[in-house]
Motif scaffolding. Sequence first.
Motif, PDB file in Angstrom:
ATOM      1  N   MET A   1       9.839  35.415  35.774  1.00  0.00           N
ATOM      2  CA  MET A   1       8.490  35.202  36.565  1.00  0.00           C
ATOM      3  C   MET A   1       9.095  37.319  37.383  1.00  0.00           C
ATOM      4  SD  MET A   1       7.922  32.696  39.494  1.00  0.00           S
ATOM      5  CE  MET A   1       7.962  30.814  38.145  1.00  0.00           C
ATOM      6  N   LYS A   2       7.985  37.828  37.349  1.00  0.00           N
ATOM      7  CA  LYS A   2       8.087  38.911  38.176  1.00  0.00           C
ATOM      8  C   LYS A   2       8.914  39.155  39.978  1.00  0.00           C
ATOM      9  CE  LYS A   2       6.084  43.540  38.452  1.00  0.00           C
ATOM     10  NZ  LYS A   2       6.436  44.237  38.013  1.00  0.00           N
ATOM     11  N   GLY A   3      10.073  39.986  39.582  1.00  0.00           N
ATOM     12  CA  GLY A   3      10.541  39.939  41.024  1.00  0.00           C
ATOM     13  C   GLY A   3      11.342  38.799  41.295  1.00  0.00           C
ATOM     14  N   ASP A   4      11.783  37.763  40.071  1.00  0.00           N
ATOM     15  CA  ASP A   4      13.571  37.391  40.327  1.00  0.00           C
ATOM     16  C   ASP A   4      14.344  38.168  40.295  1.00  0.00           C
ATOM     17  OD1 ASP A   4      12.312  34.105  40.144  1.00  0.00           O
ATOM     18  OD2 ASP A   4      11.630  34.353  37.984  1.00  0.00           O
ATOM     19  N   ARG A   5      15.274  37.391  40.740  1.00  0.00           N
ATOM     20  CA  ARG A   5      16.394  38.125  40.799  1.00  0.00           C
ATOM     21  C   ARG A   5      17.788  37.613  39.790  1.00  0.00           C
ATOM     22  NH1 ARG A   5      18.548  38.913  46.856  1.00  0.00           N
ATOM     23  NH2 ARG A   5      19.296  40.475  45.704  1.00  0.00           N
ATOM     24  N   LEU A   6      18.295  38.627  39.571  1.00  0.00           N
ATOM     25  CA  LEU A   6      19.423  37.938  38.332  1.00  0.00           C
ATOM     26  C   LEU A   6      20.206  37.148  39.441  1.00  0.00           C
ATOM     27  CD1 LEU A   6      19.603  41.076  36.147  1.00  0.00           C
ATOM     28  CD2 LEU A   6      19.587  38.661  35.403  1.00  0.00           C
ATOM     29  N   VAL A   7      21.210  36.209  38.805  1.00  0.00           N
ATOM     30  CA  VAL A   7      21.753  35.503  39.731  1.00  0.00           C
ATOM     31  C   VAL A   7      23.179  35.515  38.661  1.00  0.00           C
ATOM     32  CG1 VAL A   7      21.181  33.483  39.127  1.00  0.00           C
ATOM     33  CG2 VAL A   7      22.261  33.580  41.140  1.00  0.00           C
ATOM     34  N   ILE A  59      16.404  26.164  48.838  1.00  0.00           N
ATOM     35  CA  ILE A  59      17.375  25.822  49.771  1.00  0.00           C
ATOM     36  C   ILE A  59      19.218  27.320  49.362  1.00  0.00           C
ATOM     37  CG2 ILE A  59      19.250  24.561  50.130  1.00  0.00           C
ATOM     38  CD1 ILE A  59      17.770  21.886  50.001  1.00  0.00           C
ATOM     39  N   VAL A  60      18.793  27.192  47.934  1.00  0.00           N
ATOM     40  CA  VAL A  60      19.896  27.845  47.364  1.00  0.00           C
ATOM     41  C   VAL A  60      19.606  29.326  47.848  1.00  0.00           C
ATOM     42  CG1 VAL A  60      20.986  28.821  45.682  1.00  0.00           C
ATOM     43  CG2 VAL A  60      21.457  26.171  45.882  1.00  0.00           C
ATOM     44  N   ARG A  61      18.461  30.286  47.456  1.00  0.00           N
ATOM     45  CA  ARG A  61      17.258  30.795  47.373  1.00  0.00           C
ATOM     46  C   ARG A  61      17.263  31.983  48.737  1.00  0.00           C
ATOM     47  NH1 ARG A  61      14.265  33.791  43.837  1.00  0.00           N
ATOM     48  NH2 ARG A  61      14.018  32.351  42.705  1.00  0.00           N
ATOM     49  N   GLU A  62      17.056  31.048  49.949  1.00  0.00           N
ATOM     50  CA  GLU A  62      16.832  30.675  51.211  1.00  0.00           C
ATOM     51  C   GLU A  62      18.687  31.276  51.569  1.00  0.00           C
ATOM     52  OE1 GLU A  62      14.925  28.055  52.998  1.00  0.00           O
ATOM     53  OE2 GLU A  62      13.132  28.798  52.281  1.00  0.00           O
ATOM     54  N   TYR A  63      19.482  30.250  51.120  1.00  0.00           N
ATOM     55  CA  TYR A  63      20.913  30.856  51.569  1.00  0.00           C
ATOM     56  C   TYR A  63      21.286  32.378  51.011  1.00  0.00           C
ATOM     57  CZ  TYR A  63      25.395  30.207  52.880  1.00  0.00           C
ATOM     58  OH  TYR A  63      27.121  30.595  53.550  1.00  0.00           O
ATOM     59  N   LEU A  64      20.585  32.548  50.034  1.00  0.00           N
ATOM     60  CA  LEU A  64      21.108  33.843  49.262  1.00  0.00           C
ATOM     61  C   LEU A  64      21.175  35.141  50.421  1.00  0.00           C
ATOM     62  CD1 LEU A  64      21.551  32.609  45.137  1.00  0.00           C
ATOM     63  CD2 LEU A  64      23.455  32.954  47.000  1.00  0.00           C
ATOM     64  N   THR A  67      22.437  34.988  53.999  1.00  0.00           N
ATOM     65  CA  THR A  67      23.697  34.684  54.249  1.00  0.00           C
ATOM     66  C   THR A  67      24.267  35.051  53.580  1.00  0.00           C
ATOM     67  OG1 THR A  67      23.578  32.720  55.263  1.00  0.00           O
ATOM     68  CG2 THR A  67      25.433  33.118  55.117  1.00  0.00           C
ATOM     69  N   GLY A  68      24.379  35.844  52.030  1.00  0.00           N
ATOM     70  CA  GLY A  68      24.475  36.477  50.915  1.00  0.00           C
ATOM     71  C   GLY A  68      25.786  35.469  50.009  1.00  0.00           C
ATOM     72  N   HIS A  82      36.696  26.441  42.811  1.00  0.00           N
ATOM     73  CA  HIS A  82      35.023  27.137  44.014  1.00  0.00           C
ATOM     74  C   HIS A  82      33.968  27.225  43.035  1.00  0.00           C
ATOM     75  CE1 HIS A  82      37.674  27.228  47.799  1.00  0.00           C
ATOM     76  NE2 HIS A  82      38.592  27.904  46.440  1.00  0.00           N
ATOM     77  N   LEU A  83      32.757  26.561  43.933  1.00  0.00           N
ATOM     78  CA  LEU A  83      31.176  27.399  43.293  1.00  0.00           C
ATOM     79  C   LEU A  83      31.177  28.094  43.731  1.00  0.00           C
ATOM     80  CD1 LEU A  83      29.037  24.483  42.466  1.00  0.00           C
ATOM     81  CD2 LEU A  83      28.106  26.712  43.351  1.00  0.00           C
ATOM     82  N   CYS A  84      31.089  29.685  43.470  1.00  0.00           N
ATOM     83  CA  CYS A  84      30.090  30.789  43.691  1.00  0.00           C
ATOM     84  C   CYS A  84      28.980  30.603  42.927  1.00  0.00           C
ATOM     85  CB  CYS A  84      31.044  31.605  43.341  1.00  0.00           C
ATOM     86  SG  CYS A  84      32.966  31.377  44.262  1.00  0.00           S
ATOM     87  N   VAL A  85      28.260  31.438  43.666  1.00  0.00           N
ATOM     88  CA  VAL A  85      26.656  31.908  42.784  1.00  0.00           C
ATOM     89  C   VAL A  85      26.134  33.150  44.203  1.00  0.00           C
ATOM     90  CG1 VAL A  85      24.496  30.964  43.094  1.00  0.00           C
ATOM     91  CG2 VAL A  85      26.347  29.057  43.216  1.00  0.00           C
ATOM     92  N   ARG A  86      25.834  34.069  43.599  1.00  0.00           N
ATOM     93  CA  ARG A  86      25.284  35.003  44.369  1.00  0.00           C
ATOM     94  C   ARG A  86      24.486  36.513  43.549  1.00  0.00           C
ATOM     95  NH1 ARG A  86      29.788  35.655  41.097  1.00  0.00           N
ATOM     96  NH2 ARG A  86      30.728  37.869  40.344  1.00  0.00           N
TER      97      ARG A  86
END
Length: 94
Positions: A1-7, A59-64, A67-68, A82-86
């Motif tokens: 999808m256009k505009g999606d970010r790599l995570v 929820i995760v997208r809004e948090y990232l 907040t980061g 530790h589970l990490c998503v960025r």
Amino acid sequence: MKGDRLVTAEITGLMAPTTYLLLPKALDSLWAALRFRPMSRPQWEWFERFLTGPCAERIVREYLDRTGPLSLPVILPDRVHHLCVRWTAGGRAD
């Protein structure tokens, strides 16, 4: 999808850092790495809800965005992982 970010997602000691084109793929991989691990029932239910639930991606997208990087403890019998998503630095998928 256009505009999606790599995570990038990882769980220390269980899942090496991996970059995904779509956030839902990252959440699916995290859940696959956790779902059969020996953890407490409340912890298992929490991760199930926030990695696979109907609002998980939002929820995760809004948090990232707000907040980061997201970092959560995963308490297993061997140790605390530790589970990490960025968002991946400089990464936008077009």
